[in-house]
Design an enzyme around this catalytic site. Sequence first.
Site, short mmCIF file in Angstrom:
data_model
loop_
_atom_site.label_atom_id
_atom_site.label_comp_id
_atom_site.label_asym_id
_atom_site.label_seq_id
_atom_site.Cartn_x
_atom_site.Cartn_y
_atom_site.Cartn_z
N ASP A 165 1.86 -20.07 0.64
CA ASP A 165 1.97 -21.13 -0.35
C ASP A 165 1.12 -20.77 -1.57
O ASP A 165 0.69 -19.63 -1.70
CB ASP A 165 1.55 -22.49 0.24
CG ASP A 165 0.14 -22.46 0.85
OD1 ASP A 165 -0.64 -21.54 0.50
OD2 ASP A 165 -0.19 -23.35 1.65
N ASP A 191 -7.33 -16.90 2.79
CA ASP A 191 -7.08 -18.25 2.28
C ASP A 191 -7.58 -19.24 3.31
O ASP A 191 -6.95 -19.46 4.34
CB ASP A 191 -5.58 -18.43 2.03
CG ASP A 191 -5.20 -19.84 1.59
OD1 ASP A 191 -6.08 -20.71 1.52
OD2 ASP A 191 -4.00 -20.07 1.34
N ASP A 197 8.15 5.10 -0.33
CA ASP A 197 8.75 6.19 0.45
C ASP A 197 8.22 6.26 1.88
O ASP A 197 8.46 7.25 2.58
CB ASP A 197 8.53 7.53 -0.25
CG ASP A 197 7.05 7.93 -0.31
OD1 ASP A 197 6.19 7.08 0.01
OD2 ASP A 197 6.75 9.08 -0.67
N HIS A 257 -2.32 -12.77 -1.00
CA HIS A 257 -3.55 -13.04 -0.26
C HIS A 257 -3.63 -14.47 0.22
O HIS A 257 -4.66 -14.90 0.72
CB HIS A 257 -4.77 -12.70 -1.12
CG HIS A 257 -4.98 -11.23 -1.30
ND1 HIS A 257 -5.91 -10.70 -2.17
CD2 HIS A 257 -4.35 -10.16 -0.73
CE1 HIS A 257 -5.86 -9.39 -2.12
NE2 HIS A 257 -4.92 -9.03 -1.27
N SER A 306 5.39 6.84 2.96
CA SER A 306 4.39 7.88 3.20
C SER A 306 3.16 7.32 3.90
O SER A 306 2.46 8.05 4.63
CB SER A 306 3.98 8.55 1.88
OG SER A 306 3.49 7.60 0.95
N PRO A 338 -5.53 -0.50 -5.75
CA PRO A 338 -6.59 -1.38 -6.27
C PRO A 338 -7.68 -1.59 -5.23
O PRO A 338 -7.42 -1.59 -4.02
CB PRO A 338 -5.86 -2.69 -6.58
CG PRO A 338 -4.42 -2.31 -6.69
CD PRO A 338 -4.22 -1.17 -5.74
N GLY A 379 5.34 5.79 -4.91
CA GLY A 379 6.60 5.09 -4.82
C GLY A 379 6.85 4.64 -3.39
O GLY A 379 6.15 5.03 -2.45
N VAL A 400 1.32 4.23 -4.03
CA VAL A 400 0.77 5.58 -3.96
C VAL A 400 1.70 6.61 -4.58
O VAL A 400 1.34 7.33 -5.51
CB VAL A 400 0.43 5.96 -2.51
CG1 VAL A 400 -0.02 7.41 -2.40
CG2 VAL A 400 -0.67 5.04 -1.99
N HIS A 453 0.82 -1.21 0.00
CA HIS A 453 0.00 0.00 0.00
C HIS A 453 0.86 1.26 0.00
O HIS A 453 0.39 2.33 -0.42
CB HIS A 453 -0.94 0.00 1.20
CG HIS A 453 -2.15 -0.86 1.01
ND1 HIS A 453 -3.43 -0.43 1.26
CD2 HIS A 453 -2.28 -2.14 0.55
CE1 HIS A 453 -4.29 -1.40 0.99
NE2 HIS A 453 -3.61 -2.45 0.56
N ASP A 454 2.08 1.16 0.47
CA ASP A 454 2.98 2.30 0.41
C ASP A 454 3.48 2.53 -1.02
O ASP A 454 3.38 3.64 -1.56
CB ASP A 454 4.17 2.06 1.34
CG ASP A 454 5.20 3.18 1.25
OD1 ASP A 454 4.80 4.35 1.27
OD2 ASP A 454 6.40 2.87 1.17
#
Length: 270
Positions: A196, A188, A19, A138, A21, A108, A17, A15, A11-12
């Site tokens: 896996d 999962d 960094d 996931h 943030s 996403p 790159g 947004v 998630h960093d």
Amino acid sequence: MAASLLRLHFHDCFVNGCDASVLLDDTAEMVGEKTAGPNANSLRGFDVVEGIKAELEMACPETVSCADLLAIAARDSVLLSGGPTWPVEVGRRDGTIASRPLATTNLPSPTSGVAALLQKFENVGLSARDMVALSGAHTIGKARCSTFASRLTGAGDRLFLQSLRQLCSGSSSSSNGTTTASSLVHLDVGSPAVFDNQYYANLFAGEGLLPSDQALAAEAGEVGALVKAYAADEALFFEDFVASMVRMGRLAPPAGSPGEVRKSCRAVNS
């Protein structure tokens, strides 16, 4: 916690790159990324990151950036969960600003279709192969019921969907069994604590938790072929996942963006 640290890195980087943030708290002058729709009530592990950073600052002050910390923690989380390892490239700088609008726009959505997912990855220079491989993250972690509410009434394995409805209504105070947004469910169901390739097998059984996950199994062409290949060959999945994590870790802020090595990951240096 392993999945939380892996998700923070993802998630960093998407947004502005990689960094760090995403770790910045809101200030009077800036509304950051933590409260953006894709992150609010979703991202966890901030206190763990801050604890690691505090120890790093005591041992080696102003040397290891928070962005590098996230990349290394993501790699170690995968390894300790039974997945592959890889050399983490370092030298990232921490950003001095965060952007709630960019987080809302760039990340996403768990309800995205395949076309939208491919576009989000293309926007940051990542391929369809990267998208399918990185979706395999996931295989560990949990999601709130609110992120897959449409799955509860959609198509899929009948017993699986019935179990989801029970899990998502079990803690509700409502008498009509409505979905409890705060309930958490394993992404999962086959091997929730192990990194896996079970995630991909789940998709063909109709047991993808998020709509964006289950959509991959119905896709033709390269995406569908990769899902089948990863379900059949864990070594191939690991190989491609590692390559995609390295590519994602190279996403950088725009040229000329200010950067530093933060003393605290929650705030810029004073």
